[in-house]
Design an enzyme around this catalytic site. Structure first.
Site, short mmCIF file in Angstrom:
data_model
loop_
_atom_site.label_atom_id
_atom_site.label_comp_id
_atom_site.label_asym_id
_atom_site.label_seq_id
_atom_site.Cartn_x
_atom_site.Cartn_y
_atom_site.Cartn_z
N ASP A 1 0.84 -1.20 0.00
CA ASP A 1 0.00 0.00 0.00
C ASP A 1 0.88 1.25 0.00
O ASP A 1 1.89 1.31 0.70
CB ASP A 1 -0.87 -0.03 1.27
CG ASP A 1 -1.97 1.00 1.25
OD1 ASP A 1 -2.77 0.99 0.30
OD2 ASP A 1 -2.04 1.82 2.18
N GLU B 1 15.99 -14.04 -0.21
CA GLU B 1 16.48 -15.00 0.77
C GLU B 1 15.55 -16.22 0.82
O GLU B 1 16.01 -17.36 0.83
CB GLU B 1 16.50 -14.27 2.12
CG GLU B 1 17.13 -15.01 3.25
CD GLU B 1 16.82 -14.24 4.55
OE1 GLU B 1 17.01 -13.00 4.60
OE2 GLU B 1 16.36 -14.90 5.51
C1 NOJ Z 1 -4.63 2.81 -0.96
C2 NOJ Z 1 -5.71 1.82 -0.75
O1 NOJ Z 1 -5.99 1.17 -1.97
C3 NOJ Z 1 -6.90 2.57 -0.20
O2 NOJ Z 1 -8.05 1.78 -0.15
C4 NOJ Z 1 -6.54 3.11 1.15
O3 NOJ Z 1 -7.60 3.89 1.64
C5 NOJ Z 1 -5.28 3.99 1.07
N1 NOJ Z 1 -4.24 3.37 0.30
C6 NOJ Z 1 -4.74 4.27 2.45
O4 NOJ Z 1 -4.21 3.11 3.02
#
Ligand code: NOJ
Length: 536
Positions: free
Chosen positions: A204, A254
């Site tokens: 993310d 690894e």
């Molecule tokens: C991207 C994710 O796809 C989204 O759903 C989320 O709200 C934001 N990052 C924050 O983590």
């Protein structure tokens, strides 16, 4: 030998938004046991793997992207024993499993953040986050002028007067990656899940993590909130982040060295240009990064050609492959985005979404399919305000209705909600209401109808797996009529898409191998894509 290590290069991964996939307990929320029950369906569809949206313990302020414990399962979704069962079932079916890891921020309920709140300003506990004194009289103004991506200031004040930084919601404090303990803790998390057998991670906000060390004011503090994108050059895409990805890649290597199974790191990288994007997928960093420009492109041949060409030039040149995506849990679904009223299933938007799918599956690289895309689900645009749960809605003063409509639980069978989504409990209600027209899209109907989206995706995936040209084969543009894109892949496979509404001449004389709609020999009807094999 090499191919064994490179499964991800042209893999097709299905994004499972766990809370909306399949509910095994009848509480209205999808869960890991539901995912396990759905695996045979996904195997039949023909995907190589799944990416599971976050299922970790979380207060669910941002549906799991606010993680309170990175190494467990929220009781809402099951437990670690159920996770192990899911892994075992996936392994048996030959389906890879990617987890969603959230390193930019955690939940304000995470023990490290609770400890930071309890600790004094300047303490080691506070150093794991971005705590700072405010400005102005009595420090009553935030430390800088940044706004959060989801609206409102990026800083929240705590009882002792200091402020902490959160680039999303106040319930999602940003980690301070300049603190070595943060990096060490995340490495332990990676190993925890790799030891449980996962095949990799979707990362993310992978262009986040580091902020400018001085946290200076921005010239355009509302840019992130306005564009809903990570564009503040002081808050994202800092050079130090690349070292993190090098270290994570080394951890993956690894594990690969031990058993020969290559683990995948695929980043959610949102940066201004394809060239900057390419820096994230250098050979010792992430294996792949979602290329969102295709998803952002309007339904227009020139726009599609431009983003595809740029991606091929800048990203394929790194030794990685482009990671294509048309839908995900943050975006309006293609059927609706490409121009169709949400309650009609067979119009222009659907035809274009089908054509876009065939185009994506014919491009070199990996492709990600978001659950429901294979059913041609439209966006649910008329959810009442009081059921909306996306934090963006509340934080924009109930204005931006962006992300609930693509997250409505899947229809599996039957004529009325819950359409087989929840099992066992009479009267169980899905966490977001499903419209009655979802009956037309239920998986049982889709499987029974050879003209359905499902069959198009299944046939496309089968052909893609059987035609070596569609793997690593080179893409070469062909001359084509205005509004038509045509290209060859490797030796002998041709794909063309007619973005217009009037028929155009087909680039190949014979009948297509596969088409997104009726496609007589020699003609490419409007809003249609097709694949041929043969001489030009
Ligand atoms: C991207 C994710 O796809 C989204 O759903 C989320 O709200 C934001 N990052 C924050 O983590």
């Amino acid at each position: 030998m090499l191919s064994k290590y490179r499964w991800w290069r042209d893999a097709v991964i299905y994004q499972v938004y766990v809370r909306s996939f399949l509910d095994s307990t009848g509480d209205g929320v999808g869960d890991l046991a539901g995912v396990r029950a759905g695996l045979p369906y996904l195997k039949k569809l023909g995907v190589d793997g799944i990416w599971l949206s976050p299922f970790y313990p979380s207060p669910q302020h941002d549906h799991g992207y606010d993680v309170a414990d990175y190494r467990d399962v929220d009781p809402l979704f099951g437990d670690l024993a159920e996770f192990d069962l899911l892994m075992a079932a996936a392994r048996r079916l030959g389906v890879k499993v990617l987890l969603d890891i959230v390193p930019n921020h955690c939940s304000s309920e995470h023990p490290a953040f609770r400890a930071a709140l309890d600790a004094a300003p300047g303490s080691a506990a506070r150093a794991r986050f971005h705590f700072a004194d405010g400005r102005g009289p009595e420090g009553a103004e935030p430390p800088n002028n940044w706004h959060a991506m989801f609206g409102g200031p990026a800083w929240t004040r705590v009882d002792d007067g200091q402020w902490y930084l959160h680039m999303f919601t106040p319930e999602q404090p940003d980690w301070n990656w300049r603190d070595p303990e943060v990096a060490a803790d995340f490495e332990s998390t990676l190993r925890f899940w790799l030891d449980r057998g996962v095949d990799g991670f979707r990362i993310d906000v992978a262009a986040g993590l580091f902020k400018h060390p001085d946290l200076p004011d921005s010239d355009d503090p509302e840019a992130d909130a306005r564009t809903r994108d990570s564009v503040n050059p002081l808050a994202w895409n800092q050079p130090e982040v690349h070292d993190v990805w090098r270290r994570w890649r080394a951890v993956c290597e690894e594990y690969t060295a031990r058993d020969g199974r290559e683990r995948l790191l695929v980043g959610e990288v949102s940066v201004p240009t394809a060239r900057e994007h390419a820096l994230y997928v250098r050979p010792d960093e992430l294996h792949q990064a979602f290329f969102f420009d295709l998803l952002g492109a309007p339904w227009d041949a020139d726009a599609f050609r431009k983003v595809i060409s740029e991606a091929m030039q800048d990203i394929a040149g790194t030794g990685s492959t482009v990671t294509w995506v048309l839908n995900n849990h943050d975006q309006v679904r293609t059927v609706t985005r490409y121009g169709e009223p949400a309650t009609e299933g067979s119009g222009l938007g659907a035809a274009r979404a089908r054509a876009a799918a065939l185009l994506m599956l014919a491009l070199p690289g990996a492709a990600y399919i978001y659950q429901g895309e294979e059913l041609g689900l439209p966006e649910v645009v008329d959810l009442p305000d009081d059921v909306l749960t996306d934090p963006i809605f509340r934080r924009t003063g109930n204005r931006a209705r962006i992300r609930d409509g693509c997250r409505v639980p899947l229809p599996w069978s039957g004529q009325a909600s819950p359409f087989g989504f929840t099992s066992g409990v009479e009267g169980a209600k899905p966490w977001l209401p499903q419209p009655s027209y979802f009956a037309e899209y239920a998986t049982d109907r889709a499987l029974a109808d050879t003209r359905s989206f499902w069959h198009l995706y299944r046939d496309g995936l089968q052909l893609r797996a059987s035609l070596p040209q569609l793997g690593e084969g080179e893409l070469r543009w062909l001359d084509s009529a205005p509004g038509v894109l045509a290209f060859t892949r490797g030796d002998g496979v041709v794909c063309a898409v007619n973005f217009g509404t009037a028929p155009a001449p087909a680039p190949v004389s014979g009948s297509p191998l596969l088409s997104s709609g009726p496609c007589p020999a020699g003609v490419l009807p409007g809003s249609t894509a097709a694949w041929w094999i043969g001489d030009l």
